[in-house]
Design a protein around this motif. Structure first.
Motif, PDB file in Angstrom:
ATOM      1  N   ASP A 505     -66.969 -31.170 -18.035  1.00 52.21           N
ATOM      2  CA  ASP A 505     -66.361 -30.016 -18.725  1.00 52.21           C
ATOM      3  C   ASP A 505     -64.854 -30.003 -18.526  1.00 52.21           C
ATOM      4  O   ASP A 505     -64.240 -28.989 -18.204  1.00 52.21           O
ATOM      5  N   SER A 506     -64.265 -31.172 -18.731  1.00 52.82           N
ATOM      6  CA  SER A 506     -62.819 -31.318 -18.501  1.00 52.82           C
ATOM      7  C   SER A 506     -62.013 -30.557 -19.540  1.00 52.82           C
ATOM      8  O   SER A 506     -62.323 -30.572 -20.731  1.00 52.82           O
ATOM      9  N   LYS A 507     -60.979 -29.909 -19.054  1.00 54.81           N
ATOM     10  CA  LYS A 507     -59.984 -29.299 -19.934  1.00 54.81           C
ATOM     11  C   LYS A 507     -58.744 -30.199 -20.027  1.00 54.81           C
ATOM     12  O   LYS A 507     -58.070 -30.234 -21.047  1.00 54.81           O
ATOM     13  N   LEU A 508     -58.470 -30.888 -18.911  1.00 59.10           N
ATOM     14  CA  LEU A 508     -57.351 -31.813 -18.853  1.00 59.10           C
ATOM     15  C   LEU A 508     -57.896 -33.197 -18.532  1.00 59.10           C
ATOM     16  O   LEU A 508     -58.605 -33.385 -17.541  1.00 59.10           O
ATOM     17  N   LEU A 509     -57.581 -34.185 -19.374  1.00 61.65           N
ATOM     18  CA  LEU A 509     -58.017 -35.563 -19.167  1.00 61.65           C
ATOM     19  C   LEU A 509     -56.843 -36.409 -18.693  1.00 61.65           C
ATOM     20  O   LEU A 509     -55.816 -36.490 -19.368  1.00 61.65           O
ATOM     21  N   LEU A 510     -56.979 -37.019 -17.531  1.00 60.49           N
ATOM     22  CA  LEU A 510     -55.981 -37.944 -17.004  1.00 60.49           C
ATOM     23  C   LEU A 510     -56.537 -39.352 -17.197  1.00 60.49           C
ATOM     24  O   LEU A 510     -57.472 -39.756 -16.504  1.00 60.49           O
ATOM     25  N   LEU A 511     -55.992 -40.094 -18.139  1.00 58.66           N
ATOM     26  CA  LEU A 511     -56.508 -41.413 -18.492  1.00 58.66           C
ATOM     27  C   LEU A 511     -55.528 -42.485 -18.021  1.00 58.66           C
ATOM     28  O   LEU A 511     -54.414 -42.583 -18.527  1.00 58.66           O
ATOM     29  N   ASP A 512     -55.967 -43.265 -17.043  1.00 55.10           N
ATOM     30  CA  ASP A 512     -55.101 -44.268 -16.420  1.00 55.10           C
ATOM     31  C   ASP A 512     -55.405 -45.654 -16.998  1.00 55.10           C
ATOM     32  O   ASP A 512     -56.405 -46.282 -16.664  1.00 55.10           O
ATOM     33  N   GLU A 513     -54.559 -46.104 -17.900  1.00 56.28           N
ATOM     34  CA  GLU A 513     -54.656 -47.418 -18.540  1.00 56.28           C
ATOM     35  C   GLU A 513     -56.040 -47.699 -19.137  1.00 56.28           C
ATOM     36  O   GLU A 513     -56.699 -48.689 -18.794  1.00 56.28           O
ATOM     37  N   PRO A 514     -56.516 -46.846 -20.036  1.00 57.91           N
ATOM     38  CA  PRO A 514     -57.835 -47.061 -20.627  1.00 57.91           C
ATOM     39  C   PRO A 514     -57.906 -48.269 -21.552  1.00 57.91           C
ATOM     40  O   PRO A 514     -59.006 -48.704 -21.910  1.00 57.91           O
ATOM     41  N   LEU A 515     -56.764 -48.821 -21.954  1.00 61.92           N
ATOM     42  CA  LEU A 515     -56.762 -49.990 -22.844  1.00 61.92           C
ATOM     43  C   LEU A 515     -56.644 -51.297 -22.071  1.00 61.92           C
ATOM     44  O   LEU A 515     -56.660 -52.370 -22.680  1.00 61.92           O
ATOM     45  N   ALA A 516     -56.559 -51.229 -20.751  1.00 58.95           N
ATOM     46  CA  ALA A 516     -56.331 -52.430 -19.946  1.00 58.95           C
ATOM     47  C   ALA A 516     -57.479 -53.416 -20.105  1.00 58.95           C
ATOM     48  O   ALA A 516     -58.655 -53.064 -19.969  1.00 58.95           O
ATOM     49  N   GLY A 517     -57.125 -54.654 -20.400  1.00 52.82           N
ATOM     50  CA  GLY A 517     -58.118 -55.714 -20.465  1.00 52.82           C
ATOM     51  C   GLY A 517     -58.985 -55.723 -21.699  1.00 52.82           C
ATOM     52  O   GLY A 517     -59.967 -56.459 -21.757  1.00 52.82           O
ATOM     53  N   LEU A 518     -58.645 -54.930 -22.716  1.00 54.11           N
ATOM     54  CA  LEU A 518     -59.465 -54.853 -23.923  1.00 54.11           C
ATOM     55  C   LEU A 518     -58.965 -55.816 -24.987  1.00 54.11           C
ATOM     56  O   LEU A 518     -57.760 -56.041 -25.138  1.00 54.11           O
ATOM     57  N   ALA A 519     -59.907 -56.373 -25.732  1.00 56.61           N
ATOM     58  CA  ALA A 519     -59.544 -57.133 -26.919  1.00 56.61           C
ATOM     59  C   ALA A 519     -59.000 -56.175 -27.974  1.00 56.61           C
ATOM     60  O   ALA A 519     -59.211 -54.955 -27.907  1.00 56.61           O
ATOM     61  N   GLU A 520     -58.316 -56.721 -28.982  1.00 60.66           N
ATOM     62  CA  GLU A 520     -57.646 -55.876 -29.963  1.00 60.66           C
ATOM     63  C   GLU A 520     -58.611 -54.936 -30.684  1.00 60.66           C
ATOM     64  O   GLU A 520     -58.308 -53.761 -30.905  1.00 60.66           O
ATOM     65  N   ALA A 521     -59.792 -55.437 -31.032  1.00 53.20           N
ATOM     66  CA  ALA A 521     -60.761 -54.586 -31.732  1.00 53.20           C
ATOM     67  C   ALA A 521     -61.170 -53.404 -30.862  1.00 53.20           C
ATOM     68  O   ALA A 521     -61.302 -52.269 -31.344  1.00 53.20           O
ATOM     69  N   ASP A 522     -61.362 -53.653 -29.569  1.00 54.06           N
ATOM     70  CA  ASP A 522     -61.726 -52.572 -28.648  1.00 54.06           C
ATOM     71  C   ASP A 522     -60.560 -51.616 -28.429  1.00 54.06           C
ATOM     72  O   ASP A 522     -60.750 -50.411 -28.254  1.00 54.06           O
ATOM     73  N   ARG A 523     -59.337 -52.140 -28.430  1.00 53.27           N
ATOM     74  CA  ARG A 523     -58.161 -51.280 -28.278  1.00 53.27           C
ATOM     75  C   ARG A 523     -58.090 -50.260 -29.410  1.00 53.27           C
ATOM     76  O   ARG A 523     -57.777 -49.090 -29.192  1.00 53.27           O
ATOM     77  N   ILE A 524     -58.376 -50.708 -30.600  1.00 50.35           N
ATOM     78  CA  ILE A 524     -58.339 -49.804 -31.752  1.00 50.35           C
ATOM     79  C   ILE A 524     -59.376 -48.701 -31.586  1.00 50.35           C
ATOM     80  O   ILE A 524     -59.094 -47.514 -31.816  1.00 50.35           O
ATOM     81  N   VAL A 525     -60.593 -49.082 -31.163  1.00 49.08           N
ATOM     82  CA  VAL A 525     -61.676 -48.106 -31.011  1.00 49.08           C
ATOM     83  C   VAL A 525     -61.326 -47.085 -29.933  1.00 49.08           C
ATOM     84  O   VAL A 525     -61.459 -45.871 -30.131  1.00 49.08           O
ATOM     85  N   VAL A 526     -60.876 -47.568 -28.760  1.00 46.74           N
ATOM     86  CA  VAL A 526     -60.589 -46.667 -27.638  1.00 46.74           C
ATOM     87  C   VAL A 526     -59.378 -45.786 -27.948  1.00 46.74           C
ATOM     88  O   VAL A 526     -59.379 -44.583 -27.655  1.00 46.74           O
ATOM     89  N   ALA A 527     -58.349 -46.369 -28.545  1.00 46.39           N
ATOM     90  CA  ALA A 527     -57.160 -45.576 -28.889  1.00 46.39           C
ATOM     91  C   ALA A 527     -57.511 -44.481 -29.896  1.00 46.39           C
ATOM     92  O   ALA A 527     -57.012 -43.347 -29.793  1.00 46.39           O
ATOM     93  N   ASP A 528     -58.360 -44.802 -30.852  1.00 46.82           N
ATOM     94  CA  ASP A 528     -58.787 -43.798 -31.830  1.00 46.82           C
ATOM     95  C   ASP A 528     -59.564 -42.676 -31.151  1.00 46.82           C
ATOM     96  O   ASP A 528     -59.372 -41.493 -31.466  1.00 46.82           O
ATOM     97  N   LEU A 529     -60.423 -43.031 -30.203  1.00 44.56           N
ATOM     98  CA  LEU A 529     -61.176 -42.012 -29.460  1.00 44.56           C
ATOM     99  C   LEU A 529     -60.228 -41.109 -28.677  1.00 44.56           C
ATOM    100  O   LEU A 529     -60.380 -39.879 -28.669  1.00 44.56           O
ATOM    101  N   ILE A 530     -59.236 -41.699 -28.004  1.00 50.02           N
ATOM    102  CA  ILE A 530     -58.278 -40.901 -27.224  1.00 50.02           C
ATOM    103  C   ILE A 530     -57.527 -39.930 -28.129  1.00 50.02           C
ATOM    104  O   ILE A 530     -57.315 -38.760 -27.780  1.00 50.02           O
TER     105      ILE A 530
END
Length: 849
Positions: A505-530
């Motif tokens: 039930d987070s109100k504030l999300l602290l995301l520490d390098e969520p794109l680290a080590g991802l291939a480009e296709a995964d980067r797009i998916v994760v960045a869109d989710l963020i």
């Protein structure tokens, strides 16, 4: 009876014990041996509640077994009640004892915890063995009446029945909300803390439960023997139950059953032939430890079930998840009712100091709801330290943190999590041995029912299940809910970690390098989710992919050397002169080498090292993807790029400390794939790691002598190259300055016969005068040994190298002459700095579309 009941492992325990009973009665052997097996089965299962489920290894759980044995004897001999009442009393006594001991020793973990349990057991043994007037000393206490079960067979039936019930109770606890929390703590204590669990109290609860089950078994043994002796408390027998559990398989619910059968029957048979039966039994244990770490049940999985000789399926819990609902309820954020005009988080004058090292200095910042606020900065800027202070992992030296107007500066991590601060981690932090569904469900449970519920089925709570499915659907993992986490690709694990962060039930999300080590296709998916999550939460993002950060962020703050140097809209921050200087560096005339550097054209020289299509990463992630490099004999090459793009990973891959996932690596025409680091080093590749990594208690001379091999340069040549080391040769490495340590680290690579030296950030943290000294030494080495130099600031290294490679997100974006890159400021800005000018505007427009 339902199929699920028929397959219940407690019924398997009952069936095996009944078969053993019938076999023993058929040959006319004393039934007490099978009674002992039954008792030790539950004893081992109680110990395994700590070992297999909680991740704690008690060397001395016998303190509860032996103490409860005496408690039962005292109760009966004192005339306080019959044998059944003595069993109840012994359990209560053991629970209280476990609460007292656990409250003390659970402040320690690992080996210290294990040794403390053994120490308590040995103390109890000394008391029982030497307090003859009370305990009977060496002779123990005899004549303990067993009034309810006068016959051995009747008592045996009672033991089998209650052991079966005890195993059924343990199976239920393992699937309860509390039991599943124990397993989460076992897998990842730090992650459990970040979800709001009080890990100390959870472990204490598991310890007390173990005490209760083990204490009951100790009282049963007293009734079986109709007496009690100090032997079971002695260190020589303290680990018997642990050995049985390991022999049977600690990651299998029935492991203690198989271990007890094998241990007790082998002891009985072998001791009939020799007093030194351990000389036969010990090699058996050693063979299992070497050939089947998962014990007897693991071996059976391989031989009967066809399991691979790698990691096997654990059977501590059933391998199922709740049924997926026909329609998943859309995810709703806990932050939906927050006032968007008021900051959700305020930071005032936040500072952190480790001794003389200052990693955060007077940081002031406001975070608003429904805003994607990114924090960027070069290596060592203090970004992760800042996150650790916000989440409670680190206490600040000075300053104040306010969350929704409440001062949380001194609150621990699990309390902040309960307030609604969720955090993901730079290094993946999930519960590896749980399913995808269970990872998220554990996080949801943390704020709904905490660690409560010993007997309810954790998967029977419809509300928690529905919330879990909603979150899995929101992060795109509903179809993979039943998968074990170990089977997930790296991109899916990143999505799962974000899902776990949402689930509290987070109100504030602290995301520490969520794109680290991802291939480009995964980067797009994760960045869109963020980006979508920032519409319903306050999001603070740390990320090294600057282009993508600027494209998706609403606000950007820049940290450099622990200070906030810029804060505002992406387009403003990207043009800020301090930000440009932080990423690209500024001219440092005082640090430039005095010698004139003549760049060498070595394209015609023999290729020394060739990397073709290299791919590598950590824990399933892909950091490098299709890297092609060529280093010629005697050539100096710079390896550049923003932080997090794979520079250090490249050096680790070239030196063999990181395995090659794909591609080929050749050195002097020899294939290096699969070679160990020391084998690669002996071929002539030396790594000078970031942080230097000297032997602190050895002198400069001893560090060099330890590394010296025939073919390397002599110690006197080292002192000629680095005159400062000559005067410091007797000083211990721990007393050297940073620059002196760097000189020793480089010299250490030269005293071995190196043909190629890999230098990772050799100028990091050095004063300008020292940088100049190190640079001049590297200039002298040019042409004598090939070098690959990783450096954050291009302007520092480009003047002294022949060629350069620039990495962007794990791929080579530039390969060419150093002079060409040095003279092309626009190219440097695009590849190494922040996006600027028309390109920035185009990036932001693409993000808006």
């Amino acid at each position: 009876m339902s199929p699920a009941m028929i397959r219940h492992p407690a019924l398997t325990v009952a069936g095996i014990l009944v078969l053993l009973t019938l076999g023993w009665l058929a040959i006319g052997a004393p039934i007490s041996l099978i009674t002992e097996i039954a008792i030790y089965t539950l004893y081992g299962a109680g110990v395994n509640l700590l070992v297999g489920y909680t991740g704690l290894v008690p060397f001395g759980a016998s303190v509860f077994f032996g103490s409860a044995s005496y408690a039962a004897a005292f109760f009966i001999l004192g005339g306080y009640g019959n044998d059944l009442a003595a069993l109840v009393f012994s359990v209560l006594f053991s629970v209280v004892l476990a609460l007292l001991i656990g409250a003390l020793i659970l402040r320690r973990k690992g080996l210290y915890f294990s040794l403390l349990t053994l120490a308590f057991s040995q103390i109890a043994f000394e008391v029982a063995f030497k307090w003859t007037a009370v305990t009977g000393g060496e002779n123990g206490l005899q004549g303990v009446a067993r009034s309810s079960f006068p016959s051995d067979l009747g008592f045996h039936a009672f033991v089998v029945a209650t052991v079966t019930l005890g195993m059924a109770l343990l199976w239920r606890i393992a699937h309860s909300p509390f039991g599943r929390t124990l397993q989460a703590v076992r897998d990842n204590e730090h992650r459990a803390l970040s979800l709001g669990y009080d890990v100390y109290r959870i472990r204490l609860g598991g310890f007390v439960l173990t005490g209760g089950f083990v204490g009951y078994c100790g009282a049963l043994l007293t009734l079986m023997l109709q007496g009690v002796y100090a032997t079971n408390l002695n260190w020589q027998h303290a680990g018997d139950s642990l050995l049985m559990t390991v022999l049977g398989g600690v990651h299998h619910f029935l492991g203690p059953l198989w271990g007890a059968i094998a241990f007790i029957l082998l002891e009985d048979r072998l001791s009939a032939f020799t007093e030194n039966w351990w000389l036969v039994f010990a090699p058996i244990l050693m063979l299992f430890a070497l050939l089947s770490p998962e014990g007897m049940q693991g071996l059976a999985q391989r031989l009967v079930g066809g399991a691979r000789w790698g990691r096997q399926r654990w059977t501590l819990v059933r391998n199922t998840i709740p049924a997926r609902p026909a329609e998943i309820v859309p995810f709703e954020s806990a932050a939906s009712g927050i006032d968007p005009d008021q900051p959700i988080l305020r930071v005032k004058g936040l500072s952190k100091q480790f001794g003389s090292l200052v990693t955060a200095r007077d940081i002031d910042l406001e975070i608003r709801p429904f805003v994607l606020h990114s924090i960027i900065g070069p290596n060592g800027a203090g970004k992760t330290t800042f996150f650790n202070m916000l989440s409670g992992a680190l206490a600040p030296t000075a300053g104040q943190i306010l969350f929704e107007g409440r001062d949380i500066t001194r609150l621990p991590m699990h309390v902040r999590a309960r307030l609604g601060i969720g955090r993901s981690f730079q290094i993946l932090s999930i519960f590896q041995n749980l399913s995808v569904f269970e990872n998220v469900r554990i996080a949801v449970q943390a704020h709904r029912r905490g660690a409560g519920g010993l007997f309810a089925d954790a998967h029977a709570d419809a509300g928690i299940n529905a919330r879990t499915w909603s979150i899995l659907d929101a992060v795109g993992l509903a179809d993979q809910a039943a998968e074990p986490c170990l089977n997930l690709p790296h991109g899916a694990k990143r999505l799962l970690e974000i899902g776990i962060t949402l689930a509290i039930d987070s109100k504030l999300l602290l995301l520490d390098e969520p794109l680290a080590g991802l291939a480009e296709a995964d980067r797009i998916v994760v960045a869109d989710l963020i980006k979508r999550l920032s519409e319903k939460h306050a999001v603070v993002l740390i990320e090294h992919d600057i282009d993508r950060v600027l494209a998706i962020s609403d606000r950007v703050s820049v940290l450099h050397q622990g200070r906030m140097i810029a804060d505002g809209r992406p387009v403003e921050v990207a043009k800020h002169p301090d930000v440009i200087a932080a990423y690209l560096g500024a001219a440092k005339d005082e640090a430039a080498p005095t010698a004139t550097v003549e760049r060498l054209v070595r394209a015609e020289a023999p290729a020394l090292l060739e990397a073709k299509g290299l791919a590598a990463g950590y824990g399933g992630s892909t950091v490098l993807n299709g890297i092609d490099l060529t280093i010629h004999e005697g050539e100096a090459v710079a390896l550049l790029g923003r932080n997090g793009v794979g520079k250090t990973t490249t050096l680790k891959t070239l030196s063999g400390t990181l395995a090659i996932a794909q591609g080929e690596l050749l050195f002097g025409g020899r294939r290096l794939n699969g070679l160990k680091p020391y084998e690669i080093n002996r071929l002539g590749i030396s790594l000078v790691p970031e942080g230097r990594r000297l032997f602190p208690n050895l002198t400069v001379l001893e560090n060099l002598q330890l590394a010296t091999r025939p073919g390397g340069i002599g110690i006197e040549e080292v002192f000629t190259l680095f005159p400062r080391l000559s005067t410091r040769q007797k000083a211990k490495a721990e007393n050297l300055s940073g620059g002196e340590r760097q000189m020793v680290a480089i010299a250490r690579a030269l005293v071995v016969p190196s043909r190629l030296i890999l230098l990772d950030e050799p100028f990091e943290g050095l004063a300008p005068a020292v940088v100049k000294e190190v640079m001049e030494a590297l200039v002298k080495l040019r042409g004598k040994v090939a070098m690959v130099i990783v450096e954050h600031h291009a302007e520092s290294v480009l003047p002294i190298v022949d060629r350069a490679y620039v990495l962007v997100n794990g791929q080579v974006a530039f390969a060419g002459e150093a002079a060409a890159l040095e003279q092309d400021a626009d190219l440097q800005a695009r590849l190494l700095g922040v996006v600027q000018g028309e390109e920035l505007e185009a990036t932001l427009q693409r993000a808006a579309i």
